[in-house]
Design an enzyme around this catalytic site. Structure first.
Site, PDB file in Angstrom:
ATOM      1  N   CYS A   1      17.187   7.878  -3.018  1.00 40.47           N
ATOM      2  CA  CYS A   1      15.833   8.196  -2.534  1.00 40.47           C
ATOM      3  C   CYS A   1      15.040   8.700  -3.737  1.00 40.47           C
ATOM      4  O   CYS A   1      15.467   8.534  -4.886  1.00 40.47           O
ATOM      5  CB  CYS A   1      15.868   9.202  -1.382  1.00 40.47           C
ATOM      6  SG  CYS A   1      16.563  10.816  -1.805  1.00 40.47           S
TER       7      CYS A   1
ATOM      8  N   ARG B   1      16.844  12.836   1.705  1.00 37.22           N
ATOM      9  CA  ARG B   1      17.368  11.680   2.441  1.00 37.22           C
ATOM     10  C   ARG B   1      18.697  11.160   1.910  1.00 37.22           C
ATOM     11  O   ARG B   1      19.637  10.917   2.680  1.00 37.22           O
ATOM     12  CB  ARG B   1      16.324  10.553   2.445  1.00 37.22           C
ATOM     13  CG  ARG B   1      15.085  10.932   3.222  1.00 37.22           C
ATOM     14  CD  ARG B   1      13.950   9.969   2.950  1.00 37.22           C
ATOM     15  NE  ARG B   1      13.463  10.092   1.581  1.00 37.22           N
ATOM     16  CZ  ARG B   1      12.548   9.296   1.025  1.00 37.22           C
ATOM     17  NH1 ARG B   1      12.052   8.304   1.728  1.00 37.22           N
ATOM     18  NH2 ARG B   1      12.150   9.486  -0.210  1.00 37.22           N
TER      19      ARG B   1
ATOM     20  N   ASP C   1      10.003   9.952   4.111  1.00 40.63           N
ATOM     21  CA  ASP C   1      10.194  11.141   3.279  1.00 40.63           C
ATOM     22  C   ASP C   1       9.812  12.384   4.087  1.00 40.63           C
ATOM     23  O   ASP C   1       8.671  12.508   4.524  1.00 40.63           O
ATOM     24  CB  ASP C   1       9.271  10.984   2.063  1.00 40.63           C
ATOM     25  CG  ASP C   1       9.424  12.108   1.063  1.00 40.63           C
ATOM     26  OD1 ASP C   1      10.073  13.128   1.398  1.00 40.63           O
ATOM     27  OD2 ASP C   1       8.891  11.957  -0.045  1.00 40.63           O
TER      28      ASP C   1
HETATM   29  P1  4NP Z   1      13.883  12.853  -0.987  1.00 40.57           P
HETATM   30  O1  4NP Z   1      12.621  13.794  -0.712  1.00 40.57           O
HETATM   31  O2  4NP Z   1      13.360  11.675  -1.791  1.00 40.57           O
HETATM   32  O3  4NP Z   1      14.300  12.454   0.390  1.00 40.57           O
HETATM   33  O4  4NP Z   1      14.883  13.689  -1.725  1.00 40.57           O
HETATM   34  C1  4NP Z   1      11.765  14.246  -1.717  1.00 40.57           C
HETATM   35  C2  4NP Z   1      12.089  15.359  -2.433  1.00 40.57           C
HETATM   36  C3  4NP Z   1      11.236  15.836  -3.400  1.00 40.57           C
HETATM   37  C4  4NP Z   1      10.052  15.180  -3.654  1.00 40.57           C
HETATM   38  C5  4NP Z   1       9.738  14.047  -2.955  1.00 40.57           C
HETATM   39  C6  4NP Z   1      10.600  13.584  -1.992  1.00 40.57           C
HETATM   40  N1  4NP Z   1       9.170  15.702  -4.629  1.00 40.57           N
HETATM   41  O5  4NP Z   1       8.070  15.153  -4.776  1.00 40.57           O
HETATM   42  O6  4NP Z   1       9.510  16.678  -5.304  1.00 40.57           O
END
Ligand code: 4NP
Length: 151
Positions: free
Chosen positions: A7, A13, A122
């Protein structure tokens, strides 16, 4: 079989997918190499997001993964690489070394209870329900992956 879940940040995720998949393997006495990674390195070295961990615990999962960015070698090492949404898939396609693109999969293509799902959204900037939806979609997709790729 070696599977990598990917992800953006590798704190919500994909570590959740890794944890659910490992639990399902354990429950069925199956084995596979399973890991997760992020397309960005902002959270490298961090535990999974505390909200994701709390929702996971309530549903019987314990996330221990520490965030790491995907590296070039991952595209060679793993047999299947799963992205969570169209943005992840574009990034994976653009970074996949030539001849490794065939390993890339959109994870929701394995959903059966949510046949119309086309992404694991997300949850980072949303509310509580987003984290529950992540778990619902990933439990469904992981079941489909086991049935279609491992059995
Ligand atoms: P992930 O969620 O891709 O599901 O781990 C996110 C975690 C952090 C960020 C974006 C999505 N961020 O912009 O820091």
């Amino acid at each position: 079989m070696k599977l990598l879940f990917v992800c953006l940040g590798n704190i919500c995720r994909s570590p959740m997918a890794e944890t659910i998949f490992k639990q399902k393997l354990h429950d069925r006495h199956l084995s596979a190499e399973v890991d997760s990674a992020g397309l960005e390195n902002y959270h490298e070295g961090d535990q999974a997001d505390s909200r994701m961990r709390a929702h996971a615990e309530r549903r019987g999962y314990h996330i221990t993964h520490i965030s790491r960015p995907i590296i070039r070698d991952d595209f060679y090492h793993f047999d299947l690489i799963f992205g969570m949404d169209a943005q992840n898939m574009r990034a994976l396609k653009s970074r996949a070394p030539q001849g490794t693109e065939y390993k890339l999969r959109l994870i929701t293509n394995y959903c059966e209870q949510f046949p119309l799902a086309d992404s694991v959204p997300d949850p980072y900037y949303g509310g509580e329900s987003g984290f529950e939806l992540v778990i619902d979609l990933l439990e469904d997709a992981c079941e489909g992956i086991i049935t279609r790729e491992l059995l």
